[in-house]
Design an enzyme around this catalytic site. Structure first.
Site, PDB file in Angstrom:
ATOM      1  N   LYS A 196       5.160  -5.454  -7.914  1.00 59.82           N
ATOM      2  CA  LYS A 196       5.236  -4.122  -8.492  1.00 59.82           C
ATOM      3  C   LYS A 196       5.681  -4.259  -9.943  1.00 59.82           C
ATOM      4  O   LYS A 196       6.758  -4.773 -10.229  1.00 59.82           O
ATOM      5  CB  LYS A 196       6.229  -3.250  -7.717  1.00 59.82           C
ATOM      6  N   LYS A 248       0.841  -3.249  -7.212  1.00 61.43           N
ATOM      7  CA  LYS A 248       0.967  -1.928  -7.797  1.00 61.43           C
ATOM      8  C   LYS A 248       1.380  -2.022  -9.266  1.00 61.43           C
ATOM      9  O   LYS A 248       2.291  -2.788  -9.553  1.00 61.43           O
ATOM     10  CB  LYS A 248       2.033  -1.171  -7.001  1.00 61.43           C
TER      11      LYS A 248
HETATM   12  C1  PBG Z   1       9.589   4.102  -6.535  1.00 63.58           C
HETATM   13  C2  PBG Z   1       8.154   4.432  -6.662  1.00 63.58           C
HETATM   14  C3  PBG Z   1       7.445   4.788  -7.810  1.00 63.58           C
HETATM   15  C4  PBG Z   1       6.136   5.006  -7.412  1.00 63.58           C
HETATM   16  C5  PBG Z   1       6.077   4.789  -6.042  1.00 63.58           C
HETATM   17  N1  PBG Z   1       7.334   4.404  -5.602  1.00 63.58           N
HETATM   18  C6  PBG Z   1       7.911   5.035  -9.190  1.00 63.58           C
HETATM   19  C7  PBG Z   1       8.459   3.964  -9.998  1.00 63.58           C
HETATM   20  O1  PBG Z   1       8.537   2.803  -9.591  1.00 63.58           O
HETATM   21  O2  PBG Z   1       8.853   4.262 -11.132  1.00 63.58           O
HETATM   22  C8  PBG Z   1       5.009   5.408  -8.309  1.00 63.58           C
HETATM   23  C9  PBG Z   1       3.789   5.938  -7.637  1.00 63.58           C
HETATM   24  C10 PBG Z   1       2.839   6.559  -8.571  1.00 63.58           C
HETATM   25  O3  PBG Z   1       3.012   6.519  -9.808  1.00 63.58           O
HETATM   26  O4  PBG Z   1       1.842   7.118  -8.072  1.00 63.58           O
HETATM   27  N2  PBG Z   1      10.145   4.755  -5.401  1.00 63.58           N
END
Ligand code: PBG
Length: 324
Positions: A196, A248
């Site tokens: 991520k 992601k």
């Molecule tokens: C963190 C989380 C995020 C997203 C999913 N889980 C935000 C981040 O890491 O800042 C983003 C999902 C999206 O942008 O569609 N709980």
């Protein structure tokens, strides 16, 4: 003087193209991320994500049933609480919005679709970080792990088939697996957010969850300059007991997705995140791209790069197109 090789022969008709297509997107490959907002009786539109809403508990049930009818493979739930605190206690509270919503959805759709749950503190903390802070204001990895473990058990108890730790704390998969097993939830699976990256494309999500974050997540999410550490994260997550892994965001990270898919011996997911959705919507609204074709092209490219499952805000709509 004429070409002896003519690749165009295999592109000549729709029937020929259909016959030789390598990559397919099926409804079952899609996972719908959903937001549920505490204390509302009507869904609230998210300005930065036209067509996506913060659900009420009732509209969430209905949208979950629609996803099932469209043949969607899974749901990923995010809770938006009305009150936040320093430790994100709403995330472990059985009466917290995410946990009650999980129970709602489970009672609505049962085992007909895979119900997943975001396992992270950022929606529940008043500072907006994915973990708790130490005295200096830094995110405290190990203190956060203890809360994640508790949160995982609360989500399994509420009805999640799969928990999705997304906070990028070291050791998170291991402590959650241990806690689930100790509480008797040996069949609850873990979808690890393995690679991520810190990303500008999360922007619209901040509105979706009414994030209170100031600053960034660069001390825990990966640097987009790096690919090697994605393999290290993969090895650790598998060792700690991840059942599925995720990359992601998706589109700016298709190379990472291909690398992970080539190395993982578990199913691989990719998350077409909020900013990816909003870019398509904004360009389409301006008449600059054909929305529906762009949606299918992106989903197909994410599959082609190696994703078995795609988390996408288009899941129900695309599944409906694919069914007909
Ligand atoms: C963190 C989380 C995020 C997203 C999913 N889980 C935000 C981040 O890491 O800042 C983003 C999902 C999206 O942008 O569609 N709980």
């Amino acid at each position: 003087m004429f070409p002896t090789q003519r690749p165009r022969r295999l592109r000549a008709t729709p029937a020929m193209r259909r016959l030789v297509a390598e990559t397919e997107v099926r409804p079952r490959n899609l996972i719908l991320p959903m937001f549920v907002l505490e204390g509302v009786s009507e869904p609230v539109p998210i300005q930065a994500m036209p067509g996506v809403v913060q659900h009420s508990r009732e509209s969430l049930r209905k949208a979950a049933a629609e996803a099932v009818a469209a043949g969607v493979g899974g749901l990923m739930l995010f809770g938006v609480p009305t009150e936040k605190d320093a430790t994100g206690s709403g995330g472990v509270d059985p009466d917290g919005i995410l946990n009650v919503a999980l129970a709602d959805v489970r009672s609505e759709v049962g085992d007909s679709i895979v119900i997943m749950s975001d396992l992270c503190l950022d929606e529940f903390t008043d500072h907006g970080h994915c973990g708790v802070l130490d005295d200096s204001g830094a995110v405290d990895n190990d203190a956060t792990l203890a809360i994640y473990a508790e949160m995982g058990v609360a989500q399994a108890r509420a009805g999640a088939h799969v928990v999705g730790p997304s906070g990028m704390m070291d050791g998170q998969v291991g402590v959650i697996r241990e806690a689930l097993d100790a509480a008797g939830y040996t069949d609850t699976a873990i979808l690890a957010y393995t690679a991520k990256y810190t990303s500008a494309f999360y922007g619209p999500f901040r509105e979706a969850v009414q994030s209170s974050l100031t600053g960034d997540r660069k001390t825990y999410q990966q640097d987009h300059a790096n690919s090697r550490e994605a393999l290290r994260e993969l090895a650790l997550d598998l060792e700690e007991g991840a059942d599925m892994v995720m990359v992601k965001p998706a589109m700016a990270y298709l190379d990472i997705l291909r690398t992970i898919a080539d190395h993982a011996d578990v199913p691989v997911s990719a998350y077409q995140i909020s900013g990816e959705y909003s870019m398509i919507e904004a360009a389409a609204a301006n008449g600059w791209i054909d929305r529906d074709r762009a949606v299918m092209e992106t989903l197909t490219s994410i599959r082609r790069a190696g994703a078995d499952q795609i988390l996408t805000y288009y899941a129900t709509e695309a599944a409906t197109w694919l069914q007909s």
